[in-house]
Design an enzyme around this catalytic site. Sequence first.
Site, PDB file in Angstrom:
ATOM      1  CE1 TYR A 142      -3.263  -2.724  -0.052  1.00  9.86           C
ATOM      2  CE2 TYR A 142      -3.815  -2.269   2.218  1.00  9.86           C
ATOM      3  CZ  TYR A 142      -4.033  -2.981   1.066  1.00  9.86           C
ATOM      4  OH  TYR A 142      -5.010  -3.935   1.016  1.00  9.86           O
ATOM      5  CE  LYS A 192       0.678 -17.215  -3.339  1.00 13.76           C
ATOM      6  NZ  LYS A 192      -0.123 -18.442  -3.275  1.00 13.76           N
ATOM      7  CG  ASP A 224      -2.531 -19.910  -1.277  1.00 13.41           C
ATOM      8  OD1 ASP A 224      -1.717 -19.735  -0.357  1.00 13.41           O
ATOM      9  OD2 ASP A 224      -2.237 -20.511  -2.325  1.00 13.41           O
ATOM     10  CG  ASP A 248      -7.182  -4.463   3.779  1.00 14.82           C
ATOM     11  OD1 ASP A 248      -8.200  -4.449   4.499  1.00 14.82           O
ATOM     12  OD2 ASP A 248      -7.031  -3.702   2.810  1.00 14.82           O
ATOM     13  CG  ASP A 252     -12.571  -6.858   5.883  1.00 12.69           C
ATOM     14  OD1 ASP A 252     -12.246  -6.278   6.940  1.00 12.69           O
ATOM     15  OD2 ASP A 252     -13.073  -6.269   4.906  1.00 12.69           O
TER      16      ASP A 252
END
Length: 360
Positions: A142, A192, A224, A248, A252
Site C-alpha cells: 500500500y 506468500k 491462500d 487487510d 475482514d
Amino acid sequence: MAEFKIAVMEGDGIGPEIVAEGLKVLAEIAAKFNHTFNYEKVYVGGCAIDMFDEPLPQSQVDTILKCDALFFGSVGGPKWDNLPQEKKPETGLLGIRKALGAFANLRPAKVFDELVNASTLKPEVVKGIDILVVRELTGGIYFGQPKGVFEENGKKKGLNTMVYYEDEIRRIVKLAFELAMQRRKKLTSVDKANVLDVSQFWRDIVNDVAQDYPDVEYNHLLVDNAAMQLVRDPKKFDVIVTGNIFGDILSDEASMLTGSIGMLASSSVGGKVGMFEPIHGSAPDIVGLGIANPIAQIESAAMMLKYGLKLDKEAETIEKAVDLVLKMGYRTPDIMSDGTKKVNTTQMGDLIAKAVGDVA
Ligand code: NAD
C-alpha cells in the site's frame, strides 16, 4: 484517578451516530473510576474535505499528536467517491495511520456465545473463536514505491510495489509474539513465500524473532491456505501476524466468522498516538436510520482504554457490560435472531452504559 486528552473523530456516514454511543459509555467509565477524559474534536476524511477541502489537514494531525489517543469513527461515502485518489476520504485514513506511525493494527475476532447463530458458519465451527489478527499497517504494497500508472513504450501500465524493510518486519513480529505470550501462546505467520521474495524475507525474520519466544508455538501458512483454514477450522488460530495487504483481507474474513461487522473493533498502535476504531466503514446505506450497531465503536473504546491508556480494568468493564447486554437478549437489527429484543443505536448505547454501572 487519571486525566487524559482524547482526540475524537466522528467522521462520515454512521460515524457520528455510533461515536456518540461510545462517548456515552466512556462517560460512565469516567464517573465510575473517577477519571477525567477531555475531548478534542478533529476531522479526517469526508468531513475534513467538506470543511477544509482536503482529507487530512495538517492542523488536525497536529491536534491529534498532542492527545493521548485517537477515538475514530469511520470515513467515506458516495458523496466523495468521484474525487481524485489524493482527495478521497480513504487517503485521509491511510495518511493519519502513517502520520501516527501506528505500524500495528490489532483486530480481534471473537465470537460471543450469544451470537454463534449470527455466523454463516455452523455453530460448532465458530463457538469459542478468539483470534487476534496483527496486521502490519504502514509498509508493504500500500505504500511501496514506485507506484502509479505509467506509460512505457506506448503502452500504459499500473504498478504497485511490495516493500518491507527488516526493521519493519521485526517490530511487528516481535509485538505479535508479545501478544501471543499474553494469550494462548500460539502464533501463525501468514505470507506468500512460495512466490514472493519479500515473503521469504518475512519468513526468515519470523524464524529469527521466534528464538526469543521459546514458549510460543508458531507456524507459517501461505495466505491462500490461511484463507481456507480460517473458514475450515478457525478455532485453531490464536494470534495471526501478517503484512499489510494479506492482513487487510484476512482480518475482514476473520471478522465475518463472527457474524456481524458491527461488533468488531480495531487498534492501530506502536506509534506516537494509538488509534481506535471499528473495523467497518461508514455504512452509507443505513445512515440516519438509527439502526447502526454501536458495539464495534464501544469495543473500540474498550481497546483504547486497554492499549492506549493502559486502563485494563476499565476496558474489561466495558467488555463485561457488552456481554451482559447481549446475554439479556438485546440486539440491533444486524444481529437479531428469534427470541431476542430489538433495540436501536441509542438504546443499545444506553443499555451498555447502564450495564457498566452494574458490572463495575
Ligand atoms: P461498510 O463497512 O461501511 O458497510 C458494509 C455493510 O455492513 C453495509 O451493509 C453496512 O450497512 C453494514 N454495516 C457496517 N457497519 C455497521 C454497523 N455498525 N451496524 C450495522 N450494519 C453495519 O463498507 P462499505 O459499504 O464497503 O463502505 C462504505 C464506505 O466506508 C466507503 O466509502 C468505504 O471506503 C468506507 N470505509 C471506511 C473504513 C474506515 O473508516 N475505517 C473502513 C471500510 C470502508
